[in-house]
Design a protein around this motif. Sequence first.
Motif, PDB file in Angstrom:
ATOM      1  N   HIS A  77       0.843  -1.214   0.000  1.00 44.71           N
ATOM      2  CA  HIS A  77       0.000   0.000   0.000  1.00 44.71           C
ATOM      3  C   HIS A  77       0.870   1.253   0.000  1.00 44.71           C
ATOM      4  O   HIS A  77       1.549   1.560   0.980  1.00 44.71           O
ATOM      5  N   HIS A  79       1.108   5.492  -1.924  1.00 44.20           N
ATOM      6  CA  HIS A  79       0.538   6.542  -2.786  1.00 44.20           C
ATOM      7  C   HIS A  79       1.698   7.231  -3.497  1.00 44.20           C
ATOM      8  O   HIS A  79       2.384   8.053  -2.881  1.00 44.20           O
ATOM      9  N   HIS A 232      -8.978   2.119   1.741  1.00 42.72           N
ATOM     10  CA  HIS A 232      -8.608   2.240   3.159  1.00 42.72           C
ATOM     11  C   HIS A 232      -9.769   1.788   4.035  1.00 42.72           C
ATOM     12  O   HIS A 232     -10.925   1.962   3.664  1.00 42.72           O
ATOM     13  N   HIS A 271      -4.646  -0.498   6.536  1.00 41.38           N
ATOM     14  CA  HIS A 271      -4.770  -0.141   7.962  1.00 41.38           C
ATOM     15  C   HIS A 271      -5.586  -1.123   8.814  1.00 41.38           C
ATOM     16  O   HIS A 271      -5.016  -1.845   9.608  1.00 41.38           O
ATOM     17  N   ASP A 322       2.637   3.018   2.929  1.00 38.32           N
ATOM     18  CA  ASP A 322       1.650   4.102   2.911  1.00 38.32           C
ATOM     19  C   ASP A 322       2.280   5.489   2.774  1.00 38.32           C
ATOM     20  O   ASP A 322       1.751   6.471   3.306  1.00 38.32           O
TER      21      ASP A 322
HETATM   22 ZN    ZN Z   1      -3.033   5.113   2.214  1.00 36.97          ZN
END
Ligand code: ZN
Length: 434
Positions: A77, A79, A232, A271, A322
Amino acid sequence: MTVRWAFRASILHCIADPGEAGDKAAIEYFDDGLLLIRDGIIEQAGPADRLLPGLSPDIPVSDCREKLIVPGLIDCHVHYPQIDIVASCGTQLLDWLERYAYPAERRFASAEHATEVAEFFTEALLQNGTTTALVFATVHAQSADAIFAAAERRNMRLIAGKVLMDRNCPEDLRDEPGGGLEESRQLIERWHGRGRLEYAITPRFAVTSSAAQLQGAGQLAAAHPDVFVHTHLAENAAEIDLVKRLFPDNSSYLGVYDDFGLLRERSVFAHCLHIDDADRKTLHRKGASIAFCPGSNLFLGSGLFDLRSACEQGVRVGIGSDVGGGPNLNLLKTLSDAYKVLQLNGQSLPGYRALYLATLGAAKALYLDDRIGNFASGKEADFIMLDSASVPMARRRLSRTRNAAEKFFALMMLGDDRAISATYLMGKQAWKAA
Ligand code: ZN
Ligand code: GUN
Protein backbone atom coordinates in the motif's frame (compact mmCIF):
# COMPACT_ATOMS: atom_id res chain seq x y z
CA MET A 1 17.38 -19.46 -26.96
CA THR A 2 17.50 -20.22 -23.26
CA VAL A 3 19.91 -18.20 -21.15
CA ARG A 4 21.02 -19.30 -17.70
CA TRP A 5 23.03 -17.37 -15.11
CA ALA A 6 23.73 -17.60 -11.38
CA PHE A 7 24.60 -15.63 -8.24
CA ARG A 8 26.72 -16.93 -5.39
CA ALA A 9 25.86 -15.29 -2.03
CA SER A 10 24.16 -15.98 1.27
CA ILE A 11 20.52 -16.67 0.41
CA LEU A 12 17.51 -16.35 2.71
CA HIS A 13 13.83 -16.83 1.84
CA CYS A 14 10.57 -17.96 3.41
CA ILE A 15 8.75 -21.10 2.35
CA ALA A 16 5.87 -20.59 4.83
CA ASP A 17 4.75 -18.21 7.59
CA PRO A 18 7.28 -18.40 10.47
CA GLY A 19 4.55 -17.12 12.82
CA GLU A 20 5.04 -15.07 15.94
CA ALA A 21 7.59 -17.60 17.20
CA GLY A 22 9.74 -17.08 14.08
CA ASP A 23 9.80 -20.80 13.28
CA LYS A 24 13.04 -21.78 11.53
CA ALA A 25 11.30 -24.57 9.62
CA ALA A 26 9.47 -21.88 7.62
CA ILE A 27 12.65 -20.50 6.03
CA GLU A 28 15.54 -21.70 3.91
CA TYR A 29 18.98 -20.23 4.48
CA PHE A 30 22.14 -21.05 2.56
CA ASP A 31 25.17 -19.38 4.07
CA ASP A 32 27.11 -20.06 0.89
CA GLY A 33 24.30 -20.39 -1.61
CA LEU A 34 23.67 -20.36 -5.32
CA LEU A 35 20.68 -18.77 -7.05
CA LEU A 36 20.30 -20.24 -10.53
CA ILE A 37 18.21 -18.33 -13.08
CA ARG A 38 16.85 -19.34 -16.45
CA ASP A 39 15.40 -16.61 -18.69
CA GLY A 40 14.54 -14.40 -15.69
CA ILE A 41 12.84 -17.23 -13.80
CA ILE A 42 14.19 -19.00 -10.69
CA GLU A 43 15.51 -22.40 -11.64
CA GLN A 44 16.88 -23.34 -8.25
CA ALA A 45 18.24 -21.99 -4.96
CA GLY A 46 20.50 -24.17 -2.88
CA PRO A 47 23.90 -24.64 -1.26
CA ALA A 48 26.81 -23.73 -3.55
CA ASP A 49 28.78 -26.87 -2.72
CA ARG A 50 25.92 -29.05 -3.97
CA LEU A 51 24.93 -27.05 -7.05
CA LEU A 52 28.27 -25.80 -8.40
CA PRO A 53 29.80 -29.18 -9.36
CA GLY A 54 26.87 -30.01 -11.68
CA LEU A 55 26.79 -26.55 -13.24
CA SER A 56 27.78 -26.26 -16.89
CA PRO A 57 30.99 -24.18 -17.15
CA ASP A 58 29.41 -21.82 -19.68
CA ILE A 59 26.90 -20.54 -17.09
CA PRO A 60 28.23 -17.24 -15.67
CA VAL A 61 28.32 -17.12 -11.85
CA SER A 62 28.45 -13.66 -10.18
CA ASP A 63 30.45 -13.92 -6.99
CA CYS A 64 28.60 -11.88 -4.34
CA ARG A 65 29.68 -13.91 -1.35
CA GLU A 66 29.74 -10.98 1.06
CA LYS A 67 26.07 -10.16 0.29
CA LEU A 68 22.75 -11.52 1.55
CA ILE A 69 20.18 -12.21 -1.18
CA VAL A 70 16.51 -12.09 -0.19
CA PRO A 71 13.40 -11.88 -2.39
CA GLY A 72 12.44 -8.41 -3.63
CA LEU A 73 10.38 -6.51 -1.06
CA ILE A 74 6.66 -6.02 -1.75
CA ASP A 75 4.86 -2.83 -0.70
CA CYS A 76 1.14 -3.61 -0.32
CA HIS A 77 0.00 0.00 0.00
CA VAL A 78 1.63 3.22 -1.21
CA HIS A 79 0.54 6.54 -2.79
CA TYR A 80 3.04 7.58 -5.45
CA PRO A 81 1.62 11.13 -5.84
CA GLN A 82 2.35 11.82 -2.18
CA ILE A 83 6.11 11.33 -2.50
CA ASP A 84 6.61 15.12 -2.57
CA ILE A 85 4.83 15.72 0.77
CA VAL A 86 6.32 12.77 2.63
CA ALA A 87 7.27 13.73 6.19
CA SER A 88 4.98 16.74 6.57
CA CYS A 89 4.60 17.77 10.17
CA GLY A 90 1.72 18.00 12.47
CA THR A 91 -1.75 16.57 11.99
CA GLN A 92 -3.92 13.46 11.92
CA LEU A 93 -5.60 11.87 8.92
CA LEU A 94 -8.51 14.10 7.86
CA ASP A 95 -6.66 17.36 8.39
CA TRP A 96 -3.50 15.88 6.87
CA LEU A 97 -5.43 14.99 3.70
CA GLU A 98 -6.64 18.59 3.34
CA ARG A 99 -3.35 20.23 4.23
CA TYR A 100 -0.89 18.00 2.40
CA ALA A 101 -2.25 15.10 0.37
CA TYR A 102 -4.90 16.87 -1.73
CA PRO A 103 -2.70 19.84 -2.70
CA ALA A 104 0.02 17.39 -3.82
CA GLU A 105 -2.49 15.33 -5.79
CA ARG A 106 -3.96 18.40 -7.47
CA ARG A 107 -0.69 18.85 -9.38
CA PHE A 108 -1.35 15.58 -11.27
CA ALA A 109 -3.78 17.42 -13.50
CA SER A 110 -0.55 17.89 -15.48
CA ALA A 111 0.45 14.69 -17.30
CA GLU A 112 4.00 16.00 -17.47
CA HIS A 113 4.15 16.30 -13.70
CA ALA A 114 2.69 12.81 -13.32
CA THR A 115 5.38 11.35 -15.57
CA GLU A 116 8.18 13.14 -13.73
CA VAL A 117 6.97 11.93 -10.32
CA ALA A 118 6.28 8.39 -11.58
CA GLU A 119 9.84 8.13 -12.89
CA PHE A 120 11.30 9.37 -9.60
CA PHE A 121 9.02 7.10 -7.58
CA THR A 122 9.73 3.84 -9.45
CA GLU A 123 13.45 4.56 -9.24
CA ALA A 124 13.09 5.24 -5.50
CA LEU A 125 11.24 1.93 -5.04
CA LEU A 126 14.15 0.07 -6.64
CA GLN A 127 16.70 2.01 -4.59
CA ASN A 128 14.83 0.89 -1.49
CA GLY A 129 14.68 -2.76 -2.55
CA THR A 130 10.98 -2.77 -3.40
CA THR A 131 10.31 -4.77 -6.54
CA THR A 132 6.50 -4.89 -6.45
CA ALA A 133 3.97 -2.38 -5.14
CA LEU A 134 0.22 -1.84 -4.95
CA VAL A 135 -0.09 1.85 -5.74
CA PHE A 136 -2.67 4.62 -5.41
CA ALA A 137 -2.50 7.17 -8.24
CA THR A 138 -4.73 10.29 -8.13
CA VAL A 139 -8.21 10.97 -9.47
CA HIS A 140 -6.65 11.87 -12.83
CA ALA A 141 -6.57 8.96 -15.31
CA GLN A 142 -3.22 10.11 -16.66
CA SER A 143 -1.66 9.65 -13.23
CA ALA A 144 -2.38 5.92 -13.55
CA ASP A 145 -1.04 5.88 -17.12
CA ALA A 146 2.16 7.53 -15.88
CA ILE A 147 2.91 5.02 -13.12
CA PHE A 148 2.10 2.03 -15.34
CA ALA A 149 4.35 3.37 -18.08
CA ALA A 150 7.22 3.98 -15.63
CA ALA A 151 6.90 0.43 -14.23
CA GLU A 152 6.66 -1.09 -17.69
CA ARG A 153 9.85 0.64 -18.77
CA ARG A 154 11.63 -1.06 -15.86
CA ASN A 155 9.86 -4.42 -16.25
CA MET A 156 8.63 -3.99 -12.66
CA ARG A 157 5.63 -5.97 -11.38
CA LEU A 158 3.15 -3.34 -10.24
CA ILE A 159 -0.55 -2.94 -9.50
CA ALA A 160 -2.14 0.52 -9.59
CA GLY A 161 -5.35 2.39 -10.17
CA LYS A 162 -6.89 5.78 -10.67
CA VAL A 163 -8.51 7.06 -7.48
CA LEU A 164 -12.30 7.21 -7.41
CA MET A 165 -13.75 10.07 -5.35
CA ASP A 166 -16.83 12.20 -5.97
CA ARG A 167 -17.65 13.89 -2.66
CA ASN A 168 -16.16 15.25 0.59
CA CYS A 169 -12.95 16.31 -1.12
CA PRO A 170 -11.82 19.43 -3.04
CA GLU A 171 -14.07 20.13 -6.00
CA ASP A 172 -11.26 20.15 -8.51
CA LEU A 173 -10.26 16.64 -7.41
CA ARG A 174 -13.69 15.09 -7.91
CA ASP A 175 -15.03 12.67 -10.45
CA GLU A 176 -18.40 13.65 -11.89
CA PRO A 177 -21.11 12.48 -9.47
CA GLY A 178 -21.14 8.68 -9.75
CA GLY A 179 -18.41 8.97 -12.41
CA GLY A 180 -14.80 7.93 -12.82
CA LEU A 181 -15.95 4.46 -13.75
CA GLU A 182 -15.66 4.66 -17.52
CA GLU A 183 -12.10 5.97 -17.08
CA SER A 184 -11.36 3.06 -14.76
CA ARG A 185 -12.80 0.62 -17.30
CA GLN A 186 -10.60 2.07 -20.03
CA LEU A 187 -7.54 1.85 -17.78
CA ILE A 188 -8.32 -1.83 -17.10
CA GLU A 189 -8.50 -2.44 -20.86
CA ARG A 190 -5.24 -0.60 -21.39
CA TRP A 191 -3.12 -1.97 -18.57
CA HIS A 192 -4.55 -4.98 -16.74
CA GLY A 193 -2.54 -8.10 -17.56
CA ARG A 194 -0.12 -6.19 -19.82
CA GLY A 195 3.33 -7.63 -19.06
CA ARG A 196 3.82 -7.47 -15.31
CA LEU A 197 1.08 -4.89 -14.68
CA GLU A 198 -2.35 -5.30 -13.10
CA TYR A 199 -5.18 -2.92 -12.30
CA ALA A 200 -6.78 -2.04 -8.97
CA ILE A 201 -10.20 -0.39 -8.76
CA THR A 202 -9.34 2.33 -6.22
CA PRO A 203 -12.14 4.08 -4.32
CA ARG A 204 -10.14 6.30 -1.94
CA PHE A 205 -12.29 5.40 1.11
CA ALA A 206 -15.98 5.30 1.98
CA VAL A 207 -15.83 8.98 3.01
CA THR A 208 -15.05 10.32 -0.47
CA SER A 209 -17.34 8.17 -2.63
CA SER A 210 -21.10 8.50 -3.01
CA ALA A 211 -23.19 5.35 -2.75
CA ALA A 212 -23.66 5.61 -6.52
CA GLN A 213 -19.91 5.62 -7.13
CA LEU A 214 -19.29 2.70 -4.77
CA GLN A 215 -22.07 0.79 -6.49
CA GLY A 216 -20.53 1.49 -9.89
CA ALA A 217 -17.13 0.39 -8.58
CA GLY A 218 -18.68 -2.87 -7.35
CA GLN A 219 -20.30 -3.46 -10.74
CA LEU A 220 -16.99 -2.82 -12.47
CA ALA A 221 -15.33 -5.27 -10.07
CA ALA A 222 -17.99 -7.89 -10.82
CA ALA A 223 -17.32 -7.50 -14.54
CA HIS A 224 -13.58 -8.02 -13.92
CA PRO A 225 -13.19 -10.74 -11.29
CA ASP A 226 -9.39 -10.82 -11.54
CA VAL A 227 -8.71 -7.10 -10.99
CA PHE A 228 -7.83 -5.78 -7.55
CA VAL A 229 -9.86 -3.56 -5.25
CA HIS A 230 -7.71 -1.18 -3.22
CA THR A 231 -8.94 1.16 -0.50
CA HIS A 232 -8.61 2.24 3.16
CA LEU A 233 -10.49 0.82 6.13
CA ALA A 234 -10.81 1.86 9.78
CA GLU A 235 -7.64 3.93 10.07
CA ASN A 236 -8.63 6.84 12.27
CA ALA A 237 -11.33 7.56 14.89
CA ALA A 238 -12.69 10.73 13.20
CA GLU A 239 -12.77 8.95 9.84
CA ILE A 240 -14.77 6.08 11.33
CA ASP A 241 -17.29 8.52 12.90
CA LEU A 242 -17.71 10.18 9.54
CA VAL A 243 -18.38 6.87 7.79
CA LYS A 244 -21.03 6.06 10.42
CA ARG A 245 -22.76 9.36 9.67
CA LEU A 246 -22.50 8.94 5.90
CA PHE A 247 -23.75 5.34 5.90
CA PRO A 248 -26.06 5.16 8.94
CA ASP A 249 -27.71 1.94 7.76
CA ASN A 250 -24.49 -0.06 7.84
CA SER A 251 -23.45 -1.76 11.04
CA SER A 252 -19.75 -1.69 10.24
CA TYR A 253 -17.32 0.21 8.04
CA LEU A 254 -16.32 -3.06 6.37
CA GLY A 255 -20.01 -3.73 5.75
CA VAL A 256 -20.20 -0.60 3.55
CA TYR A 257 -17.63 -2.05 1.14
CA ASP A 258 -19.27 -5.47 1.33
CA ASP A 259 -22.70 -4.10 0.48
CA PHE A 260 -21.32 -2.61 -2.72
CA GLY A 261 -19.50 -5.77 -3.85
CA LEU A 262 -16.03 -4.48 -2.98
CA LEU A 263 -15.09 -7.19 -0.49
CA ARG A 264 -13.62 -10.24 -2.17
CA GLU A 265 -10.39 -11.98 -3.15
CA ARG A 266 -7.84 -9.36 -4.28
CA SER A 267 -9.52 -6.65 -2.18
CA VAL A 268 -6.75 -4.99 -0.20
CA PHE A 269 -7.69 -2.81 2.77
CA ALA A 270 -5.04 -0.49 4.16
CA HIS A 271 -4.77 -0.14 7.96
CA CYS A 272 -7.72 -2.03 9.56
CA LEU A 273 -6.72 -0.68 12.97
CA HIS A 274 -10.14 -0.36 14.53
CA ILE A 275 -11.89 -3.56 13.49
CA ASP A 276 -13.18 -6.50 15.52
CA ASP A 277 -13.07 -10.27 15.24
CA ALA A 278 -16.36 -10.35 13.33
CA ASP A 279 -14.72 -8.10 10.69
CA ARG A 280 -11.58 -10.26 10.68
CA LYS A 281 -13.66 -13.40 10.15
CA THR A 282 -15.48 -11.70 7.27
CA LEU A 283 -12.19 -10.57 5.72
CA HIS A 284 -10.92 -14.15 5.92
CA ARG A 285 -14.12 -15.72 4.59
CA LYS A 286 -14.16 -13.39 1.60
CA GLY A 287 -10.44 -13.89 0.88
CA ALA A 288 -9.61 -10.20 1.33
CA SER A 289 -6.28 -8.85 2.57
CA ILE A 290 -4.92 -6.26 4.98
CA ALA A 291 -2.02 -3.90 4.29
CA PHE A 292 -0.34 -3.33 7.66
CA CYS A 293 1.18 0.18 7.53
CA PRO A 294 2.98 0.71 10.85
CA GLY A 295 5.09 3.70 9.74
CA SER A 296 1.97 5.58 8.74
CA ASN A 297 -0.02 4.47 11.78
CA LEU A 298 2.67 5.91 14.05
CA PHE A 299 3.28 9.01 11.97
CA LEU A 300 -0.40 9.99 11.68
CA GLY A 301 -1.09 8.84 15.24
CA SER A 302 -3.78 6.49 13.95
CA GLY A 303 -3.37 3.50 16.26
CA LEU A 304 -1.71 0.13 16.78
CA PHE A 305 -2.43 -2.78 14.41
CA ASP A 306 -3.31 -6.14 15.99
CA LEU A 307 -1.36 -8.58 13.83
CA ARG A 308 -1.91 -11.54 16.13
CA SER A 309 -5.71 -11.31 15.92
CA ALA A 310 -5.61 -10.89 12.14
CA CYS A 311 -3.43 -14.00 11.82
CA GLU A 312 -5.52 -15.99 14.30
CA GLN A 313 -8.52 -15.38 12.04
CA GLY A 314 -6.49 -16.41 9.00
CA VAL A 315 -6.53 -13.02 7.26
CA ARG A 316 -3.88 -12.41 4.60
CA VAL A 317 -1.55 -9.60 5.76
CA GLY A 318 1.29 -7.84 3.96
CA ILE A 319 3.37 -4.80 4.88
CA GLY A 320 2.75 -1.35 3.38
CA SER A 321 4.72 1.90 3.55
CA ASP A 322 1.65 4.10 2.91
CA VAL A 323 3.90 6.93 1.74
CA GLY A 324 3.08 9.87 2.18
CA GLY A 325 1.04 9.05 5.36
CA GLY A 326 4.04 6.85 6.11
CA PRO A 327 7.26 8.85 6.32
CA ASN A 328 9.49 6.34 4.53
CA LEU A 329 9.45 4.24 1.38
CA ASN A 330 12.00 1.84 2.83
CA LEU A 331 10.38 -1.41 3.94
CA LEU A 332 13.26 -2.33 6.27
CA LYS A 333 12.43 0.81 8.22
CA THR A 334 8.72 0.02 7.96
CA LEU A 335 9.41 -3.42 9.44
CA SER A 336 11.33 -1.83 12.27
CA ASP A 337 8.23 0.32 12.94
CA ALA A 338 6.13 -2.85 12.81
CA TYR A 339 8.30 -4.38 15.51
CA LYS A 340 7.76 -1.38 17.78
CA VAL A 341 4.01 -1.19 17.12
CA LEU A 342 3.67 -4.88 17.99
CA GLN A 343 5.77 -4.44 21.12
CA LEU A 344 3.28 -1.83 22.30
CA ASN A 345 0.56 -4.44 21.73
CA GLY A 346 2.40 -7.15 23.67
CA GLN A 347 3.29 -8.99 20.46
CA SER A 348 6.57 -9.87 18.84
CA LEU A 349 8.02 -9.74 15.34
CA PRO A 350 11.07 -11.98 14.94
CA GLY A 351 13.30 -11.44 11.91
CA TYR A 352 11.94 -14.36 9.87
CA ARG A 353 8.32 -13.23 10.44
CA ALA A 354 9.25 -9.71 9.40
CA LEU A 355 10.87 -10.99 6.21
CA TYR A 356 7.70 -12.99 5.52
CA LEU A 357 5.47 -9.89 5.88
CA ALA A 358 7.50 -8.08 3.22
CA THR A 359 7.95 -11.03 0.82
CA LEU A 360 5.93 -14.28 0.73
CA GLY A 361 3.18 -13.00 3.08
CA ALA A 362 2.80 -9.84 1.00
CA ALA A 363 2.75 -11.93 -2.18
CA LYS A 364 -0.08 -14.02 -0.69
CA ALA A 365 -1.93 -10.86 0.32
CA LEU A 366 -1.75 -9.79 -3.34
CA TYR A 367 -2.53 -13.28 -4.70
CA LEU A 368 0.81 -13.20 -6.47
CA ASP A 369 2.53 -15.99 -4.54
CA ASP A 370 2.51 -18.22 -7.64
CA ARG A 371 4.82 -15.64 -9.29
CA ILE A 372 6.84 -13.85 -6.61
CA GLY A 373 7.62 -13.85 -2.87
CA ASN A 374 10.34 -16.48 -2.59
CA PHE A 375 12.86 -18.53 -4.58
CA ALA A 376 10.70 -21.55 -5.36
CA SER A 377 11.58 -22.79 -8.82
CA GLY A 378 9.40 -21.29 -11.55
CA LYS A 379 8.93 -17.92 -9.83
CA GLU A 380 10.07 -14.62 -11.29
CA ALA A 381 13.61 -13.77 -10.22
CA ASP A 382 12.98 -10.49 -8.38
CA PHE A 383 15.49 -10.16 -5.57
CA ILE A 384 17.75 -7.77 -3.69
CA MET A 385 21.25 -7.87 -2.30
CA LEU A 386 21.60 -6.68 1.26
CA ASP A 387 24.94 -5.47 2.54
CA SER A 388 25.71 -3.80 5.83
CA ALA A 389 29.03 -2.36 4.62
CA SER A 390 27.67 1.19 4.23
CA VAL A 391 25.73 1.17 7.51
CA PRO A 392 28.45 1.25 10.19
CA MET A 393 26.16 0.40 13.11
CA ALA A 394 24.56 -2.53 11.29
CA ARG A 395 27.94 -3.73 10.13
CA ARG A 396 29.24 -3.79 13.70
CA ARG A 397 26.10 -5.52 15.02
CA LEU A 398 26.09 -8.09 12.20
CA SER A 399 29.61 -9.15 13.05
CA ARG A 400 28.16 -10.42 16.37
CA THR A 401 25.03 -12.15 15.04
CA ARG A 402 24.83 -15.91 15.39
CA ASN A 403 22.28 -16.91 12.74
CA ALA A 404 20.23 -15.65 9.79
CA ALA A 405 17.27 -14.62 11.97
CA GLU A 406 19.48 -12.30 14.00
CA LYS A 407 21.16 -11.05 10.82
CA PHE A 408 17.91 -10.05 9.13
CA PHE A 409 16.52 -8.62 12.35
CA ALA A 410 19.59 -6.40 12.82
CA LEU A 411 19.40 -5.31 9.18
CA MET A 412 15.75 -4.30 9.51
CA MET A 413 16.26 -2.48 12.82
CA LEU A 414 19.47 -0.69 11.85
CA GLY A 415 19.28 -0.63 8.06
CA ASP A 416 17.74 1.67 5.49
CA ASP A 417 18.32 2.28 1.78
CA ARG A 418 22.08 2.17 2.40
CA ALA A 419 21.72 -1.54 3.15
CA ILE A 420 20.31 -2.27 -0.33
CA SER A 421 23.34 -2.76 -2.54
CA ALA A 422 21.46 -3.89 -5.67
CA THR A 423 17.96 -4.69 -6.89
CA TYR A 424 17.16 -7.26 -9.59
CA LEU A 425 14.02 -7.63 -11.69
CA MET A 426 13.57 -10.92 -13.55
CA GLY A 427 17.20 -11.71 -12.81
CA LYS A 428 18.52 -8.48 -14.32
CA GLN A 429 20.11 -5.69 -12.34
CA ALA A 430 17.62 -2.80 -12.20
CA TRP A 431 19.37 -0.67 -9.61
CA LYS A 432 22.81 -0.62 -8.01
CA ALA A 433 24.26 1.50 -5.22
CA ALA A 434 26.91 3.96 -6.39
ZN1 ZN B 1 -3.03 5.11 2.21
N1 GUN C 1 -7.52 7.58 3.78
C1 GUN C 1 -8.02 8.17 2.68
N2 GUN C 1 -7.06 8.70 1.92
C2 GUN C 1 -5.90 8.42 2.54
C3 GUN C 1 -4.54 8.72 2.23
O1 GUN C 1 -4.19 9.33 1.23
N3 GUN C 1 -3.62 8.29 3.14
C4 GUN C 1 -3.97 7.60 4.27
N4 GUN C 1 -3.03 7.20 5.10
N5 GUN C 1 -5.24 7.33 4.56
C5 GUN C 1 -6.19 7.73 3.71
